[in-house]
Design a protein around this motif. Sequence first.
Motif, PDB file in Angstrom:
ATOM      1  N   SER A  75       0.851  -1.517   0.035  1.00 51.94           N
ATOM      2  CA  SER A  75       0.044   0.078   0.202  1.00 51.94           C
ATOM      3  C   SER A  75       0.872   1.310  -0.193  1.00 51.94           C
ATOM      4  O   SER A  75       0.104   2.639  -0.657  1.00 51.94           O
ATOM      5  N   TYR A  76       2.006   0.839   0.797  1.00 53.47           N
ATOM      6  CA  TYR A  76       3.326   2.438   0.294  1.00 53.47           C
ATOM      7  C   TYR A  76       3.985   2.260  -1.023  1.00 53.47           C
ATOM      8  O   TYR A  76       3.989   2.826  -1.565  1.00 53.47           O
ATOM      9  N   LEU A  77       4.149   1.198  -1.394  1.00 54.39           N
ATOM     10  CA  LEU A  77       4.880   1.176  -2.837  1.00 54.39           C
ATOM     11  C   LEU A  77       4.144   1.685  -3.836  1.00 54.39           C
ATOM     12  O   LEU A  77       4.212   1.858  -4.785  1.00 54.39           O
ATOM     13  N   ASP A  78       2.439   0.768  -3.343  1.00 52.86           N
ATOM     14  CA  ASP A  78       1.863   1.493  -4.776  1.00 52.86           C
ATOM     15  C   ASP A  78       1.743   3.236  -4.956  1.00 52.86           C
ATOM     16  O   ASP A  78       1.912   3.678  -6.012  1.00 52.86           O
ATOM     17  N   ARG A  83       8.851   3.410  -7.672  1.00 51.03           N
ATOM     18  CA  ARG A  83       8.069   2.653  -8.329  1.00 51.03           C
ATOM     19  C   ARG A  83       7.379   2.508  -9.268  1.00 51.03           C
ATOM     20  O   ARG A  83       7.472   1.538 -10.027  1.00 51.03           O
ATOM     21  N   ALA A  84       6.140   3.784  -9.331  1.00 47.66           N
ATOM     22  CA  ALA A  84       5.558   3.569  -9.809  1.00 47.66           C
ATOM     23  C   ALA A  84       5.889   4.227 -11.248  1.00 47.66           C
ATOM     24  O   ALA A  84       5.489   3.474 -12.375  1.00 47.66           O
ATOM     25  N   ARG A  85       7.409   4.938 -11.577  1.00 52.29           N
ATOM     26  CA  ARG A  85       7.692   5.691 -12.647  1.00 52.29           C
ATOM     27  C   ARG A  85       8.859   4.552 -13.341  1.00 52.29           C
ATOM     28  O   ARG A  85       8.631   4.377 -14.471  1.00 52.29           O
ATOM     29  N   HIS A 102      16.065  -6.344  -9.531  1.00 52.62           N
ATOM     30  CA  HIS A 102      15.505  -5.327  -8.612  1.00 52.62           C
ATOM     31  C   HIS A 102      15.494  -3.477  -8.852  1.00 52.62           C
ATOM     32  O   HIS A 102      16.682  -2.766  -9.012  1.00 52.62           O
ATOM     33  N   LEU A 103      14.973  -3.295  -8.082  1.00 50.22           N
ATOM     34  CA  LEU A 103      14.447  -1.834  -7.920  1.00 50.22           C
ATOM     35  C   LEU A 103      15.016  -1.064  -6.346  1.00 50.22           C
ATOM     36  O   LEU A 103      14.305  -1.724  -5.778  1.00 50.22           O
ATOM     37  N   ILE A 113      14.347  -3.317  -1.298  1.00 50.16           N
ATOM     38  CA  ILE A 113      13.663  -3.957  -2.265  1.00 50.16           C
ATOM     39  C   ILE A 113      12.596  -3.708  -2.318  1.00 50.16           C
ATOM     40  O   ILE A 113      11.588  -4.058  -1.784  1.00 50.16           O
ATOM     41  N   VAL A 114      12.010  -2.550  -3.191  1.00 52.64           N
ATOM     42  CA  VAL A 114      10.825  -2.020  -3.651  1.00 52.64           C
ATOM     43  C   VAL A 114      10.492  -2.296  -4.814  1.00 52.64           C
ATOM     44  O   VAL A 114       8.730  -2.086  -4.596  1.00 52.64           O
ATOM     45  N   HIS A 115      10.577  -3.103  -5.404  1.00 61.67           N
ATOM     46  CA  HIS A 115      10.075  -3.286  -6.741  1.00 61.67           C
ATOM     47  C   HIS A 115      11.354  -4.740  -6.993  1.00 61.67           C
ATOM     48  O   HIS A 115      12.828  -4.671  -7.231  1.00 61.67           O
ATOM     49  N   HIS A 116      10.290  -6.129  -7.706  1.00 63.59           N
ATOM     50  CA  HIS A 116      10.841  -6.599  -8.004  1.00 63.59           C
ATOM     51  C   HIS A 116      10.386  -7.262  -9.463  1.00 63.59           C
ATOM     52  O   HIS A 116       9.353  -7.810  -8.970  1.00 63.59           O
TER      53      HIS A 116
END
Length: 268
Positions: A75-78, A83-85, A102-103, A113-116
Amino acid sequence: MAKNIQSLERAAAVLRLLAGGERRLGLSDIASSLGLAKGTAHGILRTLQAEGFVEQDATSGRYQLGAELLRLGNSYLDVHELRARALVWTDDLARSSGESVHLGVLHQGGVLIVHHVFRPDDSRQVLEVGAMQPLHSTALGKVLCAFDPVAHNDALEGQRRPFTARTVTLPESFESELATVRERGWALDVEETWEGVAAVAAPIRDRHGMAVGAIAVTGATERLCPPDDLGEDSGQGGATGPQVRSDLVAAVRVCARSVSRDIGNGRF
């Protein structure tokens, strides 16, 4: 001044331990790592389990992070702009490279890691969103250390644990490697953190030119590195001259530049 609530501090410590270490830990491992009595650790784990923040494997009895924690984290990462970009660009990078992407961002002396994006095949993989990686030994961490003074200081002041024989631990060797990263604009990790795993990463810069994150392609060493160019172990200094496929380097750099441009960096 208000005092911290000890039970909450201990619960937070348990969650950080489960997020930053092995995927599953036993009660004894958790208690000894945090300096808690087994009864205390068990009480905390039972409460976290009841709330869905921790899950216990029925067979081994070991604990791991639960789905509720992942839901709250997402819910935070969204709403996390970086991450969105990066979503579209990282998906494209995983598809073109055939490897995991990985981001990561700097967080509490490590890489969060905020995106995988999973490797696009049918193999079994574990989602690593929310996991922590070390600064000094990973490609993501070395990129952040090279271009972010705060990350650099965190790595120098922290414990540079030797995960493998290739891990760079000596300050002078670490500084030399960061100088190379700054010069070429990307970082490499060949079995410095995990045996058999290699990664190449590049920085994401904001509109002010500051490194606000990093993107990495991660995969098996034999797929990412030419078989005759892995280098030799240097004891305390990591590998001497390991190489990575030039097409992967180019792809990671293009991806990082694209995300940088989308968040306002006009340099690219």
